[in-house]
Motif scaffolding. Sequence first.
Motif, PDB file in Angstrom:
ATOM      1  N   GLU A 232       5.416   2.408  -7.495  1.00  9.76           N
ATOM      2  CA  GLU A 232       4.806   3.674  -7.870  1.00  9.76           C
ATOM      3  C   GLU A 232       3.317   3.608  -7.545  1.00  9.76           C
ATOM      4  O   GLU A 232       2.668   2.594  -7.790  1.00  9.76           O
ATOM      5  N   CYS A 233       2.821   4.684  -7.007  1.00 11.29           N
ATOM      6  CA  CYS A 233       1.400   4.750  -6.691  1.00 11.29           C
ATOM      7  C   CYS A 233       0.651   5.349  -7.876  1.00 11.29           C
ATOM      8  O   CYS A 233       0.960   6.455  -8.306  1.00 11.29           O
ATOM      9  N   PRO A 234      -0.327   4.635  -8.395  1.00 11.37           N
ATOM     10  CA  PRO A 234      -1.085   5.156  -9.538  1.00 11.37           C
ATOM     11  C   PRO A 234      -2.025   6.287  -9.151  1.00 11.37           C
ATOM     12  O   PRO A 234      -2.508   7.015 -10.006  1.00 11.37           O
ATOM     13  N   ALA A 235      -2.276   6.419  -7.865  1.00  8.73           N
ATOM     14  CA  ALA A 235      -3.239   7.419  -7.408  1.00  8.73           C
ATOM     15  C   ALA A 235      -2.581   8.784  -7.195  1.00  8.73           C
ATOM     16  O   ALA A 235      -3.040   9.788  -7.733  1.00  8.73           O
ATOM     17  N   CYS A 236      -1.498   8.808  -6.406  1.00  7.84           N
ATOM     18  CA  CYS A 236      -0.887  10.099  -6.072  1.00  7.84           C
ATOM     19  C   CYS A 236       0.509  10.244  -6.646  1.00  7.84           C
ATOM     20  O   CYS A 236       1.169  11.241  -6.400  1.00  7.84           O
ATOM     21  N   LYS A 237       0.967   9.249  -7.402  1.00  9.58           N
ATOM     22  CA  LYS A 237       2.264   9.289  -8.093  1.00  9.58           C
ATOM     23  C   LYS A 237       3.451   9.268  -7.138  1.00  9.58           C
ATOM     24  O   LYS A 237       4.556   9.612  -7.510  1.00  9.58           O
ATOM     25  N   ASP A 238       3.174   8.858  -5.913  1.00 10.38           N
ATOM     26  CA  ASP A 238       4.279   8.707  -4.982  1.00 10.38           C
ATOM     27  C   ASP A 238       5.158   7.548  -5.436  1.00 10.38           C
ATOM     28  O   ASP A 238       4.666   6.533  -5.894  1.00 10.38           O
ATOM     29  N   VAL A 239       6.472   7.748  -5.334  1.00  8.96           N
ATOM     30  CA  VAL A 239       7.421   6.688  -5.675  1.00  8.96           C
ATOM     31  C   VAL A 239       8.199   6.351  -4.418  1.00  8.96           C
ATOM     32  O   VAL A 239       8.726   7.228  -3.746  1.00  8.96           O
TER      33      VAL A 239
ATOM     34  N   LEU B 225       0.829  -1.197   0.000  1.00 13.10           N
ATOM     35  CA  LEU B 225       0.000   0.000   0.000  1.00 13.10           C
ATOM     36  C   LEU B 225       0.865   1.250   0.000  1.00 13.10           C
ATOM     37  O   LEU B 225       1.908   1.308   0.648  1.00 13.10           O
ATOM     38  N   CYS B 226       0.396   2.230  -0.722  1.00 12.83           N
ATOM     39  CA  CYS B 226       1.070   3.519  -0.757  1.00 12.83           C
ATOM     40  C   CYS B 226       1.081   4.119   0.657  1.00 12.83           C
ATOM     41  O   CYS B 226       0.044   4.194   1.302  1.00 12.83           O
ATOM     42  N   PRO B 227       2.272   4.534   1.121  1.00  8.81           N
ATOM     43  CA  PRO B 227       2.332   5.125   2.457  1.00  8.81           C
ATOM     44  C   PRO B 227       1.664   6.496   2.536  1.00  8.81           C
ATOM     45  O   PRO B 227       1.403   6.998   3.623  1.00  8.81           O
ATOM     46  N   MET B 228       1.411   7.070   1.389  1.00  8.16           N
ATOM     47  CA  MET B 228       0.832   8.404   1.369  1.00  8.16           C
ATOM     48  C   MET B 228      -0.696   8.366   1.365  1.00  8.16           C
ATOM     49  O   MET B 228      -1.347   9.081   2.124  1.00  8.16           O
ATOM     50  N   CYS B 229      -1.251   7.525   0.507  1.00  8.78           N
ATOM     51  CA  CYS B 229      -2.709   7.568   0.332  1.00  8.78           C
ATOM     52  C   CYS B 229      -3.363   6.203   0.505  1.00  8.78           C
ATOM     53  O   CYS B 229      -4.580   6.090   0.367  1.00  8.78           O
ATOM     54  N   ARG B 230      -2.552   5.195   0.780  1.00 11.84           N
ATOM     55  CA  ARG B 230      -3.064   3.855   1.055  1.00 11.84           C
ATOM     56  C   ARG B 230      -3.678   3.167  -0.153  1.00 11.84           C
ATOM     57  O   ARG B 230      -4.339   2.147  -0.019  1.00 11.84           O
TER      58      ARG B 230
HETATM   59 ZN    ZN Z   1      -0.507   7.164  -3.172  1.00 10.14          ZN
END
Ligand code: ZN
Length: 69
Positions: free
Chosen positions: A34-41, A8-13
């Motif tokens: 890579e997070c497809p939602a918030c583009k966090d890498v 899970l993305c640590p930023m937006c889950r």
């Molecule tokens: Zn994210």
Amino acid sequence: MLRHPRTLCPMCRAEAVLARITPGPFGFDIRTFECPACKDVHQLVADLVDPMKSPRTTGWLHGQLHAPT
Ligand SMILES: [Zn+2]
């Protein structure tokens, strides 16, 4: 085929996507997500050696990285 546990993305889950696996030093590999939602890498370090021989060292390397250009 190995099954990858969901990361899970640590930023937006949201569920992060495994972008690449880079061999690292000391018997670790570095998995870049890579997070497809918030583009966090972010990167996850996974040890490749026998878990009986090494302490649990898996963890987040960096909270956020700059995407390559
Ligand atoms: Zn994210």
